[in-house]
Design a protein around this motif. Structure first.
Motif, short mmCIF file in Angstrom:
data_model
loop_
_atom_site.label_atom_id
_atom_site.label_comp_id
_atom_site.label_asym_id
_atom_site.label_seq_id
_atom_site.Cartn_x
_atom_site.Cartn_y
_atom_site.Cartn_z
N ILE A 1 32.20 14.93 64.49
CA ILE A 1 33.12 15.04 63.39
C ILE A 1 34.07 13.66 63.12
O ILE A 1 34.15 13.38 62.06
N ILE A 2 34.29 12.81 64.30
CA ILE A 2 34.73 11.56 64.11
C ILE A 2 33.78 10.61 63.86
O ILE A 2 33.20 9.90 64.89
N ASP A 3 33.37 10.25 62.74
CA ASP A 3 32.10 9.51 62.44
C ASP A 3 32.32 7.94 63.09
O ASP A 3 31.20 7.28 63.08
N THR A 4 33.69 7.63 63.05
CA THR A 4 33.86 6.26 63.30
C THR A 4 33.72 5.89 64.75
O THR A 4 33.58 4.77 65.45
N THR B 1 51.35 16.96 54.57
CA THR B 1 51.44 17.69 55.75
C THR B 1 49.86 17.69 56.19
O THR B 1 49.67 17.38 57.53
N VAL B 2 48.84 18.03 55.34
CA VAL B 2 47.62 18.28 55.96
C VAL B 2 47.25 16.76 56.26
O VAL B 2 46.75 16.38 57.31
N GLN B 3 47.25 15.79 55.47
CA GLN B 3 46.86 14.43 55.84
C GLN B 3 47.56 13.95 56.93
O GLN B 3 47.11 13.25 57.94
N SER B 4 48.88 14.36 57.09
CA SER B 4 49.59 13.89 58.50
C SER B 4 49.01 14.31 59.69
O SER B 4 48.74 13.69 60.78
N ILE B 5 48.62 15.58 59.64
CA ILE B 5 48.02 16.28 60.72
C ILE B 5 46.95 15.66 61.16
O ILE B 5 46.26 15.57 62.41
N GLN B 6 45.76 15.67 60.23
CA GLN B 6 44.39 15.03 60.09
C GLN B 6 44.81 13.55 60.90
O GLN B 6 43.76 13.11 61.59
N PRO C 1 41.55 21.45 57.74
CA PRO C 1 40.44 21.26 58.13
C PRO C 1 40.30 19.95 59.04
O PRO C 1 41.00 19.20 58.84
N LEU C 2 39.32 19.97 59.89
CA LEU C 2 39.03 18.66 60.78
C LEU C 2 38.29 17.89 60.11
O LEU C 2 37.02 17.80 60.52
N LYS C 3 38.90 17.19 59.28
CA LYS C 3 38.42 16.09 58.40
C LYS C 3 39.03 14.69 58.72
O LYS C 3 40.18 14.59 58.62
N LEU C 4 38.18 13.59 59.00
CA LEU C 4 38.75 12.29 59.07
C LEU C 4 39.52 11.68 57.86
O LEU C 4 38.87 11.67 57.05
N PRO C 5 40.88 11.55 58.06
CA PRO C 5 41.43 10.95 56.83
C PRO C 5 41.19 9.53 56.70
O PRO C 5 40.70 8.77 57.48
N GLU C 6 41.72 9.01 55.27
CA GLU C 6 41.26 7.71 55.02
C GLU C 6 42.36 6.84 55.46
O GLU C 6 42.14 5.38 55.66
N SER C 7 43.40 7.32 55.95
CA SER C 7 44.67 6.57 56.22
C SER C 7 45.41 7.17 57.22
O SER C 7 45.43 8.22 57.53
N GLY D 1 47.28 12.42 62.61
CA GLY D 1 47.81 12.36 63.99
C GLY D 1 46.69 12.89 65.01
O GLY D 1 46.39 12.19 66.28
N ILE D 2 45.95 13.93 64.60
CA ILE D 2 44.98 14.55 65.63
C ILE D 2 43.74 13.79 65.87
O ILE D 2 43.26 13.19 66.96
N LEU D 3 42.98 13.53 64.26
CA LEU D 3 41.83 13.06 64.36
C LEU D 3 41.88 11.58 64.79
O LEU D 3 40.81 11.02 65.61
N LEU D 4 42.85 10.69 64.04
CA LEU D 4 42.92 9.10 64.32
C LEU D 4 43.28 8.92 65.85
O LEU D 4 42.90 7.99 66.58
N GLY D 5 44.28 9.97 66.16
CA GLY D 5 44.68 9.86 67.41
C GLY D 5 43.69 9.97 68.62
O GLY D 5 43.51 9.14 69.51
N TYR D 6 43.00 10.90 68.48
CA TYR D 6 41.78 11.21 69.28
C TYR D 6 40.45 9.96 69.31
O TYR D 6 40.08 9.34 70.32
N GLU D 7 40.52 9.45 67.97
CA GLU D 7 39.68 8.42 68.02
C GLU D 7 40.00 7.35 68.84
O GLU D 7 39.23 6.74 69.77
N GLY D 8 41.07 6.83 68.75
CA GLY D 8 41.69 5.78 69.60
C GLY D 8 41.71 6.19 71.11
O GLY D 8 41.47 5.41 71.88
N LEU D 9 42.03 7.47 71.42
CA LEU D 9 42.00 8.13 72.74
C LEU D 9 40.47 8.06 73.42
O LEU D 9 40.58 7.47 74.56
N VAL D 10 39.59 8.26 72.67
CA VAL D 10 38.08 8.33 73.28
C VAL D 10 37.85 6.74 73.39
O VAL D 10 37.16 6.67 74.44
#
Length: 256
Positions: A226-229, A184-189, A172-178, A191-200
């Motif tokens: 999706i990316i609340d931060t 595996t699920v947290q790792s993908i979240q 799921p596209l859910k922002l992880p806490e760390s 990489g993708i969501l926190l990575g995109y946060e920094g990219l944006v």
């Protein structure tokens, strides 16, 4: 009554605007293999359920980034509403200029986004559209599209990861806490969501710097919340921004 149609790579959005508000918004999958009758039946059902007559629509505005679907949707709209469809292109809105090398390569949805923010804010702005592609469209306070940055959207990036790695599950596209994933699920979240946060954040700050520091940011698109931060990066998150741009274009064309 105005009907705005935004044909995207994943979904086609139909919006009905009347009495100063969007009264109905419907979303259908963009399927290039489907015929005119497929989309006509979908739209007819929506109008029937809403109790709205086709005759009530006097303006139809279309943006499309799917060339194979454009003539199909145009023919369907012409058949149902018996009015000339306004198809958005680089020369559709006279108050907007496009300062890129090949204006006809610019997505019609990005033109609609630019029209919306130039009318709403009258200041330098970057529109971040979280769709199938993630786009950053920079618009000057003088109503000029200065350029665009494009990269794969969140879902597109996740699908690419699944398509090329046999052992990774869908997540799921859910922002992880760390950022340090424990499974595996947290790792993908992470990489993708926190990575995109920094990219944006990085691209917005880079664009703002190139604009001399004076440039607001507006978010739109189905995944814009999706990316609340990232909320503090934007003066507004408006999922109807593209539809509003289409509305403004339709009203302007009718004035002329």
């Amino acid at each position: 009554m105005l009907l705005a149609v935004d044909v995207g790579n994943t979904d086609t959005v139909f919006g009905l605007y009347q009495m100063g508000a969007w009264s109905h918004i419907w979303r259908e999958r963009s399927l290039s293999q489907e015929s005119e009758s497929h989309y006509a039946s979908k739209l007819m059902l929506h109008f029937l359920e809403a109790g709205i007559s086709f005759d009530a629509v006097n303006t139809v505005v279309l943006s499309s980034v799917v060339p194979d679907l454009t003539p199909v949707i145009q023919k369907m709209l012409r058949s149902l509403f018996q009015v000339e469809t306004i198809t958005v292109g680089p020369n559709t809105y006279p108050g907007l200029s496009i300062a890129i090398d090949h204006p006809h390569e610019l997505g019609a949805d990005l033109i609609a986004n630019a029209v919306a923010v130039m009318n709403r804010y009258q200041q330098n702005c970057v529109v971040v559209d979280f769709g199938t592609a993630l786009t950053f469209t920079t618009v000057s306070k003088n109503g000029e599209i200065l350029g665009v940055a494009i990269l794969p959207g969140l879902v597109t990036a996740v699908k690419a990861l699944f398509a090329n790695t046999a052992q990774l599950p869908e997540v799921p596209l859910k922002l992880p806490e760390s950022a340090i994933g424990k499974n595996t699920v947290q790792s993908i979240q992470a990489g993708i969501l926190l990575g995109y946060e920094g990219l944006v954040k990085s691209l917005i700050h880079r664009i703002r710097s190139e604009m001399g520091g004076e440039c607001i940011a507006v978010a739109t698109g189905g995944l814009s919340s999706i990316i609340d931060t990232l909320r503090d990066e934007f003066v507004e998150i408006d999922r109807k921004l593209t539809l509003d741009g289409l509305r403004i274009i339709g009203e302007k064309v009718n004035e002329n």
